[in-house]
Design a protein around this motif. Structure first.
Motif, PDB file in Angstrom:
ATOM      1  N   ASP A   1       5.721   2.851 -12.363  1.00  9.98           N
ATOM      2  CA  ASP A   1       6.008   3.069 -13.464  1.00  9.98           C
ATOM      3  C   ASP A   1       7.539   2.235 -13.722  1.00  9.98           C
ATOM      4  N   ILE A   2       8.207   2.700 -12.751  1.00 14.91           N
ATOM      5  CA  ILE A   2       9.492   1.929 -12.887  1.00 14.91           C
ATOM      6  C   ILE A   2       9.335   0.538 -12.747  1.00 14.91           C
ATOM      7  N   VAL A   3       8.567   0.058 -11.745  1.00 11.64           N
ATOM      8  CA  VAL A   3       8.615  -1.458 -11.397  1.00 11.64           C
ATOM      9  C   VAL A   3       7.826  -2.137 -12.478  1.00 11.64           C
ATOM     10  N   LEU A   4       6.501  -1.527 -13.068  1.00 13.64           N
ATOM     11  CA  LEU A   4       5.580  -2.424 -13.865  1.00 13.64           C
ATOM     12  C   LEU A   4       5.928  -2.066 -15.440  1.00 13.64           C
ATOM     13  N   SER A   5       6.870  -1.182 -15.526  1.00 11.32           N
ATOM     14  CA  SER A   5       6.976  -0.997 -16.924  1.00 11.32           C
ATOM     15  C   SER A   5       8.655  -0.723 -17.350  1.00 11.32           C
ATOM     16  N   ASP A   6       9.100   0.059 -16.625  1.00 17.30           N
ATOM     17  CA  ASP A   6      10.801   0.253 -17.207  1.00 17.30           C
ATOM     18  C   ASP A   6      11.545  -0.882 -17.199  1.00 17.30           C
TER      19      ASP A   6
ATOM     20  N   ASP B   1       5.834 -10.033 -11.581  1.00 19.43           N
ATOM     21  CA  ASP B   1       5.523 -10.568 -13.165  1.00 19.43           C
ATOM     22  C   ASP B   1       6.385 -11.877 -13.235  1.00 19.43           C
ATOM     23  N   PRO B   2       5.701 -13.054 -13.052  1.00 16.80           N
ATOM     24  CA  PRO B   2       6.469 -14.259 -12.993  1.00 16.80           C
ATOM     25  C   PRO B   2       6.933 -14.677 -14.378  1.00 16.80           C
TER      26      PRO B   2
ATOM     27  N   ALA C   1       4.427 -10.880  -2.558  1.00 22.35           N
ATOM     28  CA  ALA C   1       4.825 -11.380  -3.914  1.00 22.35           C
ATOM     29  C   ALA C   1       6.332 -11.896  -3.552  1.00 22.35           C
ATOM     30  N   LEU C   2       7.121 -11.101  -3.019  1.00 25.81           N
ATOM     31  CA  LEU C   2       8.578 -11.412  -2.984  1.00 25.81           C
ATOM     32  C   LEU C   2       8.948 -12.865  -2.405  1.00 25.81           C
ATOM     33  N   SER C   3       7.997 -13.416  -1.683  1.00 23.33           N
ATOM     34  CA  SER C   3       8.173 -14.606  -1.104  1.00 23.33           C
ATOM     35  C   SER C   3       7.940 -15.894  -2.175  1.00 23.33           C
ATOM     36  N   GLN C   4       7.371 -15.411  -3.255  1.00 28.55           N
ATOM     37  CA  GLN C   4       7.172 -16.501  -4.393  1.00 28.55           C
ATOM     38  C   GLN C   4       8.396 -16.284  -5.330  1.00 28.55           C
TER      39      GLN C   4
END
Length: 286
Positions: free
Chosen positions: A82-87, A121-122, A209-212
């Motif tokens: 919720d914090i990562v993908l929304s807030d 989320d790029p 994903a962090l590597s991108q």
């Protein structure tokens, strides 16, 4: 100048409080700042003021369930996702609309959750990230088997008490100012045990994903942070970032305090020269 908190509403209806710290003159950029777990955005007031003195507009965000964001949200459960993908995304998109160069600054949780949000989320755009004492507890980042065993012992006690109470009672234990939800605790405990930092449904591997992620990162850690985020653990974690990473270890400089702990990174006034360095780094990456 500190203004009254403003509200930002997420897609799932959570109303987040943002405390705005304004510079004396026209702002040179906007810094969205996220706090550590067990606490709220009030812990960022000193570094926010230091960055405002360097000309930056600062938004100190209270994640859902924390600080002033508790007032309008009756829900008592939330997850790390919720914090990562929304807030964090809703705050960054609101900041982008202001029309200034946008930076993300995160202490502990705010740092690794902020990196996860950008990696997942790029379309989220920032000029740079400042991560203070930010790493994720995973076996691969532990210094040795003993350090990992200690981490697992803490995680086991953390989850057992959370299961018994229904949430983690931070305030009752005197560990901070803001309790943590059961789903949040379970998700981070799963990461610590499984060595996989991923979304609850498994669809996003945050570490992969962090590597991108190509955004420049300033990672600040301290020799005095002996168990939450040792500099070596921060460096192992940041090695997965795809973009350039600058490491600043507090306590390695000549005459520099080596006993500044995890919360001291944002609360200890001996950090003021380092906060000034953070301001200079932000200016250089506008």
């Amino acid at each position: 100048m500190v203004t009254s908190p403003v509200r930002i509403t997420t897609d799932d209806g959570a109303r987040l409080a943002v405390t705005v710290v304004e510079p004396a003159g026209p702002p040179l950029g906007l810094v969205v700042a996220g706090h550590a777990m067990f606490v709220c955005g009030r812990t960022l007031r000193l570094i926010a003021r230091a960055l405002a003195d360097r000309g930056f507009l600062v938004w100190a965000l209270d994640f859902r369930g924390h600080g002033l964001s508790q007032a309008d949200d009756p829900r008592t459960d939330w997850s790390y996702d919720d914090i990562v993908l929304s807030d964090i995304p809703v705050a960054l998109r609101a900041a982008e609309a202001v029309g200034l160069p946008v930076f993300l600054l995160g202490h502990s949780l705010g740092g690794h959750a902020g990196l996860a949000a950008l990696a997942a989320d790029p379309t989220l755009r920032v000029a740079g990230v400042v991560a203070l004492g930010a790493n994720v507890w995973m076996p691969r980042f532990a210094e040795d088997a003993i350090a990992h065993a200690k981490s697992l012992a803490i995680v086991t006690a953390w989850t057992a008490l959370t299961r018994a109470v229904g949430y983690f009672p931070v305030r009752r234990l005197g560990l901070g100012t803001d309790d943590e939800a059961a789903s949040y605790v379970r998700q981070l405990a799963r990461t610590a045990r499984s060595d996989r930092w991923a979304s609850l449904d498994g669809s996003i591997d945050y570490l992969v994903a962090l590597s991108q992620l190509r955004v420049p990162v300033l990672s600040v850690s301290s020799r005095g942070d002996t168990w939450m985020c040792r500099p070596e653990a921060a460096q192992r974690f940041m090695a997965f970032v795809g973009g350039p990473v600058t490491h600043r270890v507090v306590g390695d400089g000549e005459g520099e305090a080596s006993d500044i702990d995890h919360m001291g990174l944002v609360l200890d006034r001996r950090m003021e020269p380092v906060w000034a360095e953070v301001g200079s780094w932000l200016l250089a990456h506008r």
